[in-house]
Each structure stands twice: as C-alpha cells, then as structure tokens.
Motif scaffolding. Structure first.
Motif, PDB file in Angstrom:
ATOM      1  N   LEU A 116       0.808  -1.209   0.000  1.00  0.00           N
ATOM      2  CA  LEU A 116       0.000   0.000   0.000  1.00  0.00           C
ATOM      3  C   LEU A 116       0.846   1.267   0.000  1.00  0.00           C
ATOM      4  N   TRP A 117       1.961   1.257   0.725  1.00  0.00           N
ATOM      5  CA  TRP A 117       2.826   2.431   0.806  1.00  0.00           C
ATOM      6  C   TRP A 117       4.065   2.299  -0.087  1.00  0.00           C
ATOM      7  N   ARG A 118       4.071   1.318  -0.991  1.00  0.00           N
ATOM      8  CA  ARG A 118       5.291   1.041  -1.736  1.00  0.00           C
ATOM      9  C   ARG A 118       5.189   1.337  -3.227  1.00  0.00           C
ATOM     10  N   SER A 119       4.404   0.579  -3.991  1.00  0.00           N
ATOM     11  CA  SER A 119       4.407   0.596  -5.444  1.00  0.00           C
ATOM     12  C   SER A 119       5.756   0.043  -5.922  1.00  0.00           C
ATOM     13  N   THR A 120       6.134   0.315  -7.184  1.00  0.00           N
ATOM     14  CA  THR A 120       7.440  -0.141  -7.665  1.00  0.00           C
ATOM     15  C   THR A 120       8.567   0.611  -6.969  1.00  0.00           C
ATOM     16  N   SER A 121       8.272   1.845  -6.556  1.00  0.00           N
ATOM     17  CA  SER A 121       9.224   2.630  -5.781  1.00  0.00           C
ATOM     18  C   SER A 121       8.459   3.724  -5.050  1.00  0.00           C
ATOM     19  N   SER A 122       9.068   4.271  -4.006  1.00  0.00           N
ATOM     20  CA  SER A 122       8.424   5.365  -3.275  1.00  0.00           C
ATOM     21  C   SER A 122       9.466   6.208  -2.572  1.00  0.00           C
ATOM     22  N   THR A 123       9.126   7.479  -2.365  1.00  0.00           N
ATOM     23  CA  THR A 123       9.916   8.387  -1.539  1.00  0.00           C
ATOM     24  C   THR A 123       8.946   9.066  -0.578  1.00  0.00           C
ATOM     25  N   ALA A 124       9.386   9.288   0.659  1.00  0.00           N
ATOM     26  CA  ALA A 124       8.466   9.838   1.652  1.00  0.00           C
ATOM     27  C   ALA A 124       9.219  10.644   2.703  1.00  0.00           C
ATOM     28  N   THR A 125       8.499  11.580   3.313  1.00  0.00           N
ATOM     29  CA  THR A 125       8.961  12.295   4.500  1.00  0.00           C
ATOM     30  C   THR A 125       7.984  11.981   5.619  1.00  0.00           C
ATOM     31  N   LEU A 126       8.517  11.614   6.786  1.00  0.00           N
ATOM     32  CA  LEU A 126       7.673  11.166   7.887  1.00  0.00           C
ATOM     33  C   LEU A 126       8.084  11.839   9.191  1.00  0.00           C
ATOM     34  N   LYS A 127       7.118  11.962  10.078  1.00  0.00           N
ATOM     35  CA  LYS A 127       7.378  12.404  11.447  1.00  0.00           C
ATOM     36  C   LYS A 127       7.005  11.282  12.406  1.00  0.00           C
ATOM     37  N   MET A 128       7.890  10.981  13.344  1.00  0.00           N
ATOM     38  CA  MET A 128       7.612   9.955  14.336  1.00  0.00           C
ATOM     39  C   MET A 128       7.654  10.560  15.733  1.00  0.00           C
ATOM     40  N   TRP A 185      13.072   5.814   1.309  1.00  0.00           N
ATOM     41  CA  TRP A 185      13.041   5.431  -0.090  1.00  0.00           C
ATOM     42  C   TRP A 185      12.806   3.913  -0.156  1.00  0.00           C
ATOM     43  N   THR A 186      11.996   3.459  -1.082  1.00  0.00           N
ATOM     44  CA  THR A 186      11.833   2.024  -1.295  1.00  0.00           C
ATOM     45  C   THR A 186      11.885   1.744  -2.792  1.00  0.00           C
ATOM     46  N   LYS A 187      12.318   0.537  -3.109  1.00  0.00           N
ATOM     47  CA  LYS A 187      12.321   0.077  -4.499  1.00  0.00           C
ATOM     48  C   LYS A 187      11.948  -1.392  -4.513  1.00  0.00           C
ATOM     49  N   GLY A 188      10.799  -1.692  -5.096  1.00  0.00           N
ATOM     50  CA  GLY A 188      10.319  -3.063  -5.092  1.00  0.00           C
ATOM     51  C   GLY A 188      10.091  -3.564  -3.679  1.00  0.00           C
ATOM     52  N   ARG A 189      10.259  -4.862  -3.482  1.00  0.00           N
ATOM     53  CA  ARG A 189      10.024  -5.468  -2.175  1.00  0.00           C
ATOM     54  C   ARG A 189      11.307  -5.738  -1.405  1.00  0.00           C
ATOM     55  N   LYS A 190      12.444  -5.520  -2.030  1.00  0.00           N
ATOM     56  CA  LYS A 190      13.703  -5.945  -1.427  1.00  0.00           C
ATOM     57  C   LYS A 190      14.618  -4.807  -1.005  1.00  0.00           C
ATOM     58  N   LYS A 191      14.250  -3.573  -1.326  1.00  0.00           N
ATOM     59  CA  LYS A 191      15.166  -2.467  -1.034  1.00  0.00           C
ATOM     60  C   LYS A 191      14.426  -1.348  -0.299  1.00  0.00           C
ATOM     61  N   SER A 192      14.954  -0.980   0.869  1.00  0.00           N
ATOM     62  CA  SER A 192      14.370   0.100   1.672  1.00  0.00           C
ATOM     63  C   SER A 192      15.492   0.893   2.330  1.00  0.00           C
ATOM     64  N   LEU A 193      15.274   2.177   2.475  1.00  0.00           N
ATOM     65  CA  LEU A 193      16.246   3.050   3.119  1.00  0.00           C
ATOM     66  C   LEU A 193      15.496   4.085   3.939  1.00  0.00           C
ATOM     67  N   ALA A 231       4.574  13.559   3.484  1.00  0.00           N
ATOM     68  CA  ALA A 231       4.527  13.566   2.019  1.00  0.00           C
ATOM     69  C   ALA A 231       4.964  12.200   1.529  1.00  0.00           C
ATOM     70  N   ILE A 232       4.396  11.764   0.402  1.00  0.00           N
ATOM     71  CA  ILE A 232       4.803  10.503  -0.200  1.00  0.00           C
ATOM     72  C   ILE A 232       4.540  10.569  -1.699  1.00  0.00           C
ATOM     73  N   ASP A 233       5.476  10.035  -2.464  1.00  0.00           N
ATOM     74  CA  ASP A 233       5.348   9.965  -3.915  1.00  0.00           C
ATOM     75  C   ASP A 233       5.720   8.558  -4.366  1.00  0.00           C
ATOM     76  N   PHE A 234       5.110   8.142  -5.466  1.00  0.00           N
ATOM     77  CA  PHE A 234       5.331   6.797  -5.974  1.00  0.00           C
ATOM     78  C   PHE A 234       5.886   6.851  -7.394  1.00  0.00           C
ATOM     79  N   GLY A 235       6.669   5.814  -7.741  1.00  0.00           N
ATOM     80  CA  GLY A 235       7.123   5.651  -9.113  1.00  0.00           C
ATOM     81  C   GLY A 235       8.377   6.405  -9.489  1.00  0.00           C
ATOM     82  N   ALA A 236       9.125   6.916  -8.506  1.00  0.00           N
ATOM     83  CA  ALA A 236      10.366   7.628  -8.825  1.00  0.00           C
ATOM     84  C   ALA A 236      11.406   6.656  -9.386  1.00  0.00           C
ATOM     85  N   ASP A 237      12.281   7.168 -10.260  1.00  0.00           N
ATOM     86  CA  ASP A 237      13.339   6.359 -10.845  1.00  0.00           C
ATOM     87  C   ASP A 237      14.529   6.355  -9.884  1.00  0.00           C
TER      88      ASP A 237
END
Length: 273
Positions: free
Chosen positions: A59-71, A87-95, A253-259
């Motif tokens: 739901l929060w991923r797509s093929t890729s995503s970038t986000a700013t979060l407050k915790m 940042w995420t890319k697919g199911r195997k990469k997260s930062l 903020a969150i965006d999906f589909g970044a290269d």
C-alpha cells in the motif's frame, strides 16, 4: 570494509517478522454469510483475501516510493520527535534516514535483499542485523525493525479468514483473522485486521502473541489522498501492556514511481547520506 570503516554483525534471538509498517487487509464480498457472523471461506474467498493481503503489503510502496515522515514516541519517561526520509524500491530495497533531531541525524536503516543494516554516523559503524532482530524496537519506538523495512509479507506468512462482515461504529467493516502458516518464521500467534468495506482501507490491526494475548494495536488514522492514492496518513502503535504509551508515525509527504538507482541502496551510500 576498507580503511577505518567498521562493520559489526550482531546475532539476535530467533524470531519472525511482521509487516509494518505494515498491516492491513480486506476482501470483496462474494461470500454467502450473515453479516456479523463467522462463515467458512471458499477457495475463491481465500484467493481473493490473499490478493488483498498482497495489496496491503504494498500500500505504501508501489514499484518505488519516496516519503517524508514524522515519528512521535511517547513513553512513561519521555516524549521525543524524529523527522525521517525514506526510499523504497520493489520489495527488497528500503532506506530510512533520520533528518532530526541532531542527536540522531544521519542514522540510516538499510534493507538490501534479505539483509538489514543500521549506520551510526557518530561512531562510523555499520551494524548488520540478523532475522532474529527484526522484532526489536526501532530507535526506541514501539515499531519494530521489521515494521520499518517491511521484511515479512502477510500474504506469504499467514492464512486469512473473514470473521466479521457488517456494521460497526456507524460504518460497514470487514474483519479478518490471520493465522500463521505452519512453516512461517513469525512471532505473532494471530493478527486481526479491520478494514472499511467501501474502499478496503485499513482501520486497525491487533497483534496477539503465541498465547493469544493481545500484544499491541495499530490504528490507521487521517485517511486522505497522498501521492495519488487514498491512504491513512497516520499510523499509531499502542502496546497492550503500556496503554499510556504510543508511537505515532505520520506521513507528511509521499510519492510513488520515482526512478531510483540501485546504488542508492548500498553500504557506500549510508556514509554519503
């Protein structure tokens, strides 16, 4: 690691994962069941439920995503706030990188394939976490390491069953019980997820230990459009044994589909960030 770079491998207790960050689900109604009552699920119902579990995992991923979060972490002794970029890319990469406060600034959590690393800038150390550490607290919050990097997948590890379909608290909801598959390396004895029927968006998830005692509750709040999707912008985790404490994760903020290049998700990038 070349030069003065240090890499520490920490071995933790065996455990499973969960999928944080997370945790939702729903099913379209092709069931002959009385609203509010349990019913045996047909093969098509189970298949559909698994499809929705996969959708929830992403739901929060797509093929890729970038986000700013407050915790915001609230405990008995303190309240602290962190701003993060992810940042995420697919199911195997997260930062995930902490931007503030200054004390934790530059701390990075990296998942690349099946390995999770944490970089500590003050000591210039890279810590490799094992699968047994996925259920450990992330940065002192009530979320786990697995919640933040989403290592496990509900659709892979659990069998879903619809346990409620009907009106509750003024809206129509569908409730699922997830029981772990026999071979699944997970720690939760059961997960109960409630979604609203109109759009299949999550409202709450309840996590039970192996003794079927409630361990924690995750509420999904402030549903709105972000990045072209309708999403809960706020995730609030409350431990059952400490009801006065919580961790609230807000997507600013969150965006999906970044290269995003694969090189972004590398050990070298941890220091560059």
């Amino acid at each position: 690691m070349p030069g003065n770079r240090k890499c520490i491998c920490i071995v933790g207790r065996t455990g499973g994962g969960l999928r944080l960050l997370l945790v939702f689900l729903n099913v379209l109604l092709l069931l002959s069941m009385v609203p509010g009552n349990r019913a045996a699920a047909s093969g098509s119902d189970v298949a559909r439920a698994r499809e929705i579990l996969t959708r929830i995992d992403d739901l929060w991923r797509s093929t890729s995503s970038t986000a700013t979060l407050k915790m915001v972490v609230k405990t008995e002794h303190y309240t602290r706030t962190m701003i993060m970029e992810s940042w995420t890319k697919g199911r195997k990469k997260s930062l995930v990188r902490i931007v503030s406060p200054l004390k934790e600034k530059g701390t990075v959590s990296l998942k690349n394939d099946d390995t999770l690393y944490t970089y500590l800038p003050k000591t210039d150390r890279v810590i490799r976490l094992t699968s047994g550490m996925m259920m450990g607290s992330w940065m002192g919050s009530h979320f786990t390491n697995d919640d933040l990097v989403k290592e496990s997948r509900l659709a892979d590890d659990y069998e879903p069953e619809i346990t409620f379909d009907g009106g509750r608290d003024g809206q129509k909801v569908i409730e699922f019980a997830l029981l772990p598959k026999p071979e699944a390396p997970v720690v939760w004895g059961k997960i109960v997820i409630v979604v609203r029927a109109v759009d299949l968006l999550p409202l709450a998830s309840r996590y039970y230990d192996e003794e079927m005692t409630l361990a924690r509750t995750l509420d999904f709040l402030d549903i709105k459009e972000m990045g072209g999707r309708l999403l809960p912008a706020v995730l609030r985790m409350v431990p059952a044994d400490k009801p006065g404490e919580y961790t609230e994760l807000t997507y600013q903020a969150i965006d999906f589909g970044a290269d995003l290049p694969d090189s972004l998700f590398s050990l070298l990038q941890l220091r560059r960030m």
